[in-house]
Motif scaffolding. Structure first.
Motif, PDB file in Angstrom:
ATOM      1  N   GLY A 183      29.538  42.976  48.635  1.00 34.88           N
ATOM      2  CA  GLY A 183      29.467  41.628  48.104  1.00 34.88           C
ATOM      3  C   GLY A 183      30.322  41.362  46.882  1.00 34.88           C
ATOM      4  N   VAL A 184      31.122  42.357  46.499  1.00 34.91           N
ATOM      5  CA  VAL A 184      31.985  42.213  45.329  1.00 34.91           C
ATOM      6  C   VAL A 184      33.443  42.283  45.776  1.00 34.91           C
ATOM      7  N   LEU A 185      34.295  41.414  45.226  1.00 33.94           N
ATOM      8  CA  LEU A 185      35.719  41.459  45.537  1.00 33.94           C
ATOM      9  C   LEU A 185      36.339  42.657  44.839  1.00 33.94           C
ATOM     10  N   ALA A 186      36.748  43.644  45.623  1.00 35.52           N
ATOM     11  CA  ALA A 186      37.333  44.863  45.067  1.00 35.52           C
ATOM     12  C   ALA A 186      38.813  44.684  44.779  1.00 35.52           C
ATOM     13  N   MET A 187      39.513  43.967  45.640  1.00 32.28           N
ATOM     14  CA  MET A 187      40.920  43.683  45.407  1.00 32.28           C
ATOM     15  C   MET A 187      41.362  42.530  46.291  1.00 32.28           C
ATOM     16  N   PHE A 232      39.197  35.899  43.182  1.00 32.64           N
ATOM     17  CA  PHE A 232      40.514  36.518  43.091  1.00 32.64           C
ATOM     18  C   PHE A 232      41.178  36.184  41.758  1.00 32.64           C
ATOM     19  N   HIS A 233      41.103  34.917  41.368  1.00 27.30           N
ATOM     20  CA  HIS A 233      41.733  34.540  40.105  1.00 27.30           C
ATOM     21  C   HIS A 233      41.076  35.270  38.936  1.00 27.30           C
ATOM     22  N   THR A 234      39.780  35.470  39.002  1.00 28.89           N
ATOM     23  CA  THR A 234      39.087  36.178  37.926  1.00 28.89           C
ATOM     24  C   THR A 234      39.605  37.603  37.776  1.00 28.89           C
ATOM     25  N   ILE A 235      39.693  38.351  38.891  1.00 27.21           N
ATOM     26  CA  ILE A 235      40.165  39.735  38.774  1.00 27.21           C
ATOM     27  C   ILE A 235      41.678  39.787  38.546  1.00 27.21           C
TER      28      ILE A 235
END
Length: 369
Positions: A226-230, A182-185
């Motif tokens: 497997g990817v954080l979309a939001m 989350f912090h990355t996006i």
């Protein structure tokens, strides 16, 4: 009636909050996280007697010219009065607060009010300028989800159906396993929208919220293959649920109907028996239209600007004008005017207190930009 200042670690802070309706912006743990990130020290100004109490979270800051200025610690750190106090008592409590700050050499006071909390705003008119910033947006709960959705625009209802048909699952991450992602996006989102440093929160800041706010804060995530979309940081306090920070993986920016995430949070808020789902104001027209399509309850954001020491306030304004080579702005544009950024009076750059759009939008809105 007497006044004093409580530090963040004072046990009386939490005890006093238990006597009033408040939001997350009043919690010492929340303010401590912001203090650690942005600098400054929050304190709780307390005016009390055996009848009641006035509580005001404040940061008191030095100006380059040597004076002190006080401001509400965060955007919704509104003044709060205990119940059962009369209009006359509240007026006297405000007067005592101002006298207390004057004795501590504070020249000005900037107060933010919470659109959903009762702060006796009319009683502040006699002490300074009260400025309206425009509507915020709130969904009153305590009714069925069908009723809430029926009050939304057709395009929002269509977006919710599209979100559901796609099979997206947006929900709390109870163990905060996705926090680093989350912090990355989030950092990427802040870079994409050109956010100021004040909103480029560090991973340590989010960890502080997780570790100290506990039941008042949750991390929400939407994962695709497997990817954080939001994701979002959502707070809950005093019967109000609201999104604090949001982030969108740019690869999914146009794929996910954003309204579906709001709808999921509303459902969760209903399950928690919250009274309000608050989603703040809007900085630009398209966002205002989006939010207006969700609710007709639009309480107005308000702030107050109070000159406590007219002589010192005037001296600071005059010094700023000499350094800037122009007149100070109107008080409803920036307060105190001599803290406008970009002009130094021989020391560090001034720290801004409030601009006209101070209440305009939440950080979560940037995720959809």
């Amino acid at each position: 009636m007497h006044a004093n200042l409580l530090d963040i670690g004072d046990e009386r802070w939490d005890a006093l909050l238990a006597t009033v309706q408040h939001d997350v912006d009043h919690l010492p743990a929340y303010l401590a996280a912001h203090d650690a990130f942005r600098g400054g020290v929050s304190q709780l100004a307390v005016v009390e007697d055996d009848v009641g109490a006035l509580l005001v979270p404040l940061r008191i800051q030095h100006s380059d010219g040597g004076s002190l200025d006080a401001a509400s610690s965060e955007v919704r750190s509104a003044p709060l009065f205990t119940g059962g106090t009369s209009v006359e008592w509240r007026r006297e409590a405000i007067r005592e607060l101002l006298m207390f700050l004057r004795r501590r050499d504070v020249a000005s006071l900037f107060l933010r009010f919470h659109p959903l909390l009762e702060s006796s705003v009319p009683e502040f008119y006699r002490y300074g300028a009260v400025v309206k910033h425009g509507p915020t947006f709130n969904i009153k709960l305590g009714r069925s989800l069908d009723d809430i959705r029926a009050g939304m625009s057709k395009s929002h209802r269509r977006g919710i159906r599209k979100f559901q048909a796609a099979g997206y699952e947006y929900a709390p991450d109870p163990d905060w396993e996705w926090l680093a992602d989350f912090h990355t996006i989030y950092a990427q989102t802040m870079e994409r929208v050109g956010a100021s440093d004040d909103f480029r929160f560090t991973l340590d800041y989010f960890e502080r919220l997780r570790d100290t706010l506990r039941e008042h804060v949750s991390l929400w995530m939407l994962e695709v293959d497997g990817v954080l979309a939001m994701g979002s940081i959502v707070t809950e306090c005093g019967g109000t649920v609201q999104g604090l920070c949001g982030a969108m993986n740019h690869e999914f920016h146009k794929e996910i109907p954003h309204i579906g995430t709001y709808d999921a949070e509303v459902q969760w808020a209903l399950s928690r028996r919250a009274q309000n789902y608050f989603f703040d104001g809007a900085a630009y027209e398209s966002l205002r239209r989006f939010k207006a399509g969700m609710t007709e309850h639009r309480p107005v954001a308000v702030s107050a600007r109070i000159v406590i020491d007219p002589v010192e306030f005037g001296r600071q304004c005059a010094s700023w004008e000499r350094a800037a080579g122009r007149s100070v702005s109107h008080a409803d544009e920036f307060f105190p005017p001599y803290r406008q950024p970009g002009v130094s009076l021989g020391g560090e750059s001034h720290v801004p207190e409030c601009s006209a759009d101070d209440h305009s939008a939440t950080i979560r809105d940037l995720a959809g930009s």
